[in-house]
Structure formats: C-alpha cells, structure tokens
Design a protein around this motif. Structure first.
Motif, mmCIF file in Angstrom:
data_model
loop_
_atom_site.group_PDB
_atom_site.id
_atom_site.type_symbol
_atom_site.label_atom_id
_atom_site.label_comp_id
_atom_site.label_asym_id
_atom_site.label_seq_id
_atom_site.Cartn_x
_atom_site.Cartn_y
_atom_site.Cartn_z
ATOM 1 N N ILE A 146 0.885 -1.164 0.071
ATOM 2 C CA ILE A 146 0.132 -0.081 -0.105
ATOM 3 C C ILE A 146 0.755 1.260 0.067
ATOM 4 O O ILE A 146 0.639 2.099 -0.778
ATOM 5 C CB ILE A 146 -0.860 -0.021 1.358
ATOM 6 C CG1 ILE A 146 -1.992 -1.057 1.095
ATOM 7 C CG2 ILE A 146 -1.552 1.307 1.050
ATOM 8 C CD1 ILE A 146 -2.807 -1.102 2.422
ATOM 9 N N SER A 156 2.377 1.755 -3.381
ATOM 10 C CA SER A 156 1.328 2.290 -4.485
ATOM 11 C C SER A 156 1.195 3.915 -4.117
ATOM 12 O O SER A 156 0.863 4.497 -5.196
ATOM 13 C CB SER A 156 0.073 1.682 -4.112
ATOM 14 O OG SER A 156 0.205 -0.076 -4.678
ATOM 15 N N ILE A 157 0.957 4.220 -2.902
ATOM 16 C CA ILE A 157 0.684 5.586 -2.578
ATOM 17 C C ILE A 157 1.892 6.663 -3.051
ATOM 18 O O ILE A 157 1.619 7.566 -3.850
ATOM 19 C CB ILE A 157 0.526 5.704 -1.094
ATOM 20 C CG1 ILE A 157 -0.759 5.140 -0.953
ATOM 21 C CG2 ILE A 157 0.433 7.159 -0.696
ATOM 22 C CD1 ILE A 157 -1.179 5.104 0.730
ATOM 23 N N VAL A 184 0.969 8.862 -6.158
ATOM 24 C CA VAL A 184 1.053 10.169 -5.718
ATOM 25 C C VAL A 184 2.125 11.126 -6.415
ATOM 26 O O VAL A 184 1.958 12.165 -7.176
ATOM 27 C CB VAL A 184 1.272 10.573 -4.303
ATOM 28 C CG1 VAL A 184 1.280 12.069 -4.164
ATOM 29 C CG2 VAL A 184 -0.213 10.189 -3.545
ATOM 30 N N TRP A 243 -2.758 3.873 -9.861
ATOM 31 C CA TRP A 243 -3.000 2.950 -8.954
ATOM 32 C C TRP A 243 -3.138 1.539 -9.365
ATOM 33 O O TRP A 243 -2.715 0.433 -8.388
ATOM 34 C CB TRP A 243 -4.099 3.726 -8.102
ATOM 35 C CG TRP A 243 -4.397 2.701 -6.897
ATOM 36 C CD1 TRP A 243 -5.468 1.780 -6.643
ATOM 37 C CD2 TRP A 243 -4.026 3.112 -5.641
ATOM 38 N NE1 TRP A 243 -5.447 1.457 -5.353
ATOM 39 C CE2 TRP A 243 -4.601 2.086 -4.853
ATOM 40 C CE3 TRP A 243 -3.018 3.763 -5.281
ATOM 41 C CZ2 TRP A 243 -4.275 2.358 -3.310
ATOM 42 C CZ3 TRP A 243 -2.801 3.882 -3.879
ATOM 43 C CH2 TRP A 243 -3.377 2.970 -3.135
ATOM 44 N N THR A 283 -10.195 1.632 -1.138
ATOM 45 C CA THR A 283 -10.732 2.691 -0.374
ATOM 46 C C THR A 283 -10.013 3.957 -0.684
ATOM 47 O O THR A 283 -10.782 5.173 -0.874
ATOM 48 C CB THR A 283 -10.240 2.377 1.097
ATOM 49 O OG1 THR A 283 -10.860 1.111 1.618
ATOM 50 C CG2 THR A 283 -10.586 3.448 2.154
ATOM 51 N N PRO A 284 -8.552 4.236 -1.026
ATOM 52 C CA PRO A 284 -8.236 5.301 -1.620
ATOM 53 C C PRO A 284 -8.660 5.944 -2.921
ATOM 54 O O PRO A 284 -8.894 6.968 -3.188
ATOM 55 C CB PRO A 284 -6.746 5.076 -1.925
ATOM 56 C CG PRO A 284 -6.364 3.776 -0.971
ATOM 57 C CD PRO A 284 -7.674 3.063 -0.965
ATOM 58 N N ILE A 285 -9.277 4.938 -3.820
ATOM 59 C CA ILE A 285 -9.841 5.348 -4.896
ATOM 60 C C ILE A 285 -11.177 6.152 -4.547
ATOM 61 O O ILE A 285 -11.467 7.171 -5.334
ATOM 62 C CB ILE A 285 -10.367 4.167 -5.828
ATOM 63 C CG1 ILE A 285 -8.893 3.282 -6.258
ATOM 64 C CG2 ILE A 285 -10.943 4.578 -7.034
ATOM 65 C CD1 ILE A 285 -9.085 2.049 -7.112
ATOM 66 N N VAL A 327 -11.904 7.726 -1.875
ATOM 67 C CA VAL A 327 -11.427 9.000 -1.358
ATOM 68 C C VAL A 327 -11.240 10.030 -2.270
ATOM 69 O O VAL A 327 -11.302 11.221 -2.249
ATOM 70 C CB VAL A 327 -10.312 8.633 -0.063
ATOM 71 C CG1 VAL A 327 -9.958 9.867 0.319
ATOM 72 C CG2 VAL A 327 -10.713 7.802 1.061
ATOM 73 N N VAL A 328 -10.379 9.635 -3.146
ATOM 74 C CA VAL A 328 -9.715 10.564 -4.174
ATOM 75 C C VAL A 328 -11.032 11.174 -4.919
ATOM 76 O O VAL A 328 -11.072 12.167 -5.191
ATOM 77 C CB VAL A 328 -8.817 9.985 -4.823
ATOM 78 C CG1 VAL A 328 -8.477 10.804 -6.166
ATOM 79 C CG2 VAL A 328 -7.311 9.549 -4.288
ATOM 80 N N THR A 380 -13.540 13.425 -2.875
ATOM 81 C CA THR A 380 -12.896 14.508 -2.506
ATOM 82 C C THR A 380 -12.856 15.605 -3.634
ATOM 83 O O THR A 380 -12.965 16.746 -3.741
ATOM 84 C CB THR A 380 -11.550 14.685 -2.075
ATOM 85 O OG1 THR A 380 -10.685 13.824 -2.825
ATOM 86 C CG2 THR A 380 -11.552 13.727 -0.688
#
Length: 278
Positions: free
Chosen positions: A74, A77-78, A82, A209, A254-256, A258-259, A262
């Motif tokens: 994770i 990947s972040i 980013v 990602w 989950t990050p998908i 969130v991105v 937002t």
C-alpha cells in the motif's frame, strides 16, 4: 400542457428507476466484497450465500499480512501514484499550455504524433523500456515506474483543449505588465484550470494505482511490489486465497473512493470544459 407535464414526469420517473437499477447492480459486488472480507473462506461457496458481514476481517488481514507484506505494498502504491500524478500534472499542463498558446515549427504534426501514441499497446513498449531501464540501472525502483509514463498523451490533450479557452488578451495584458512566460503559466493558466487539473489528477491517479503489467516486469523485489502485484501473489497453483484477496481488495479500493469523493465536484466540469473547443 398537462399532457406534456405528464409525459415529462413519466420520463423522469423511468430515468430514476433506470439509475436506481444501475446503482444496485454496481453496489451488489461491492457489498459482497465487504461481506466476503469478513467471513472464512470455507463459507464462500455455501448456499444460500451469506449476506451478513462476519467477524473474521482481522483474522483474514493477519493471514494476508503473513503471506504478503500488504501494508508495504500500500505504501509503495501511494508513493508511486502520488508522485506520478504530481509530476504528470506539471508536465501535461506545461505541454498543454505550449500547444494551446504558442506557435512553433511542427506544432500540429508533433501534437498529432503525441495523440497517435495513445493507440500503441503497452505490450509493444514493455520490452524496449525494460532494456532501457536495465542499461541505466533503474530496474526495481520507483523512478522506473513513474518516469516513462509521466508525459501522459491524454493529459496533454485535455490540458491543451482547456487552455485554448484562456483569452489571448489576458496573456497580452500580463506581458505588458512585465510578466514572464513562466509567470503566465503558473499565475494565470494554472489557477483558471483547477477543475481540469482535478479531473486529470483522478484519471492519472487511477491509471497508476491499478497498473499491473509494466510494474510486474520492472519490479522484481517483493518489497517493491504495488497492490496489484501483491494481489497476484495470492493466486497460487494449489490454492487461491479468496478471503485474503477480498480483504486486500477492500483496502485497495478505499483510496480510490477517497480521491473521487474529494474531487467529484470538479470531475465532470473538468472533463466537459474542453469538449467544445476547436
């Protein structure tokens, strides 16, 4: 008038029903993913299927972490997603500004050549890129994953289309006030392109990602694996760890969410803002 209102109401009702059906069809697999991440693998193929979440999530996550260092994946990947998104936004916006607001030799052929690269399959580029990374010693590194795709052709196209909307008179006024060409870019062009930049950032982040094939070739150390590569490790010849895959997938999406949540207010506006430009 009443007949027209009745027909409009019926069409609107039908559209809402259609959208509700689509939403349900999309949410069913997501809900099953959450349920499957909380139950033991022995209950996966039971009938009738279990629809209530269980209490096995932490046990499944512990087994996942023992098989593959998923938390490390994770983090990889972040970092990659980013860094790639930030670098690509800079390069694509600068290239888009140049193609939209400057005249130079071979401008049109070069732009169409960049667009033509969109049709090249990634399989055609992997071997040359791998050989290049071996020669310069970048294999098994973040740079090898990020840099080859930083100048994204789709991002250049979107930025060029949107930046054509910036009035030439505004740029000329800034030049008369003593602004440099770089100041025109980051003080005038970028602030007016925030919705487009937000939309492009979502596209770039998601592309990196979920990238699998190219990182699979370049990254050979398991400590450098991204999430898709870590998930592939859970599919073996003798057994498929469905419970761990579901836990990993629930964490990966989950990050998908969130991105997108937002930046969703900018996404449609940013995509459509350049659609009518010539």
């Amino acid at each position: 008038m009443r007949e027209e209102e009745r027909n409009e109401a019926l069409w609107r009702f039908g559209a809402y029903i259609f959208l509700m059906v689509i939403v349900v069809l999309v949410l069913i697999p997501l809900y099953w993913m959450i349920v499957a991440a909380t139950i033991p693998q022995s209950e996966f193929f039971s009938w009738p299927p279990r629809l209530i979440p269980g209490l096995q999530w932490f046990d499944n996550f512990q087994a996942l972490q023992e098989n593959v260092d998923f938390l490390n994946s994770i983090g990889n990947s972040i970092i990659i997603a980013v860094a790639y998104t930030a670098l690509s936004l800079v390069l694509c916006s600068m290239a888009g500004f140049a193609f939209a607001k400057y005249e130079f030799r071979f401008k049109e052929p070069l732009f169409y050549f960049i667009l033509a690269t969109l049709v090249l399959p990634i399989q055609l580029l992997i071997i040359p890129l791998f050989l290049l990374m071996v020669q310069i010693g970048w294999t098994n590194s973040y740079l090898a994953v990020i840099l080859p795709w930083a100048a994204n052709p789709l991002g250049i196209f979107l930025m060029r289309q949107n930046m054509q909307a910036i009035p030439e008179s505004l740029l000329e006024s800034a030049r008369m006030d003593g602004a440099t060409e770089f100041q025109l870019y980051y003080k005038i062009a970028l602030p007016t392109m925030l919705p487009s930049l937000a939309a492009l950032s979502i596209i770039l982040f998601l592309n990196q990602w979920q990238a699998f094939l190219y990182p699979l070739v370049i990254l050979q150390d398991p400590q450098m694996y991204t999430i898709p590569l870590a998930l592939a490790e859970l599919v073996g010849q003798q057994r498929v760890y469905f419970d761990q895959i579901m836990v990993a997938t629930s964490l990966a999406v989950t990050p998908i969410f969130v991105v997108f949540l937002t930046m969703q207010q900018y996404f449609i506006k940013g995509i459509l803002s350049g659609s009518v430009k010539q």
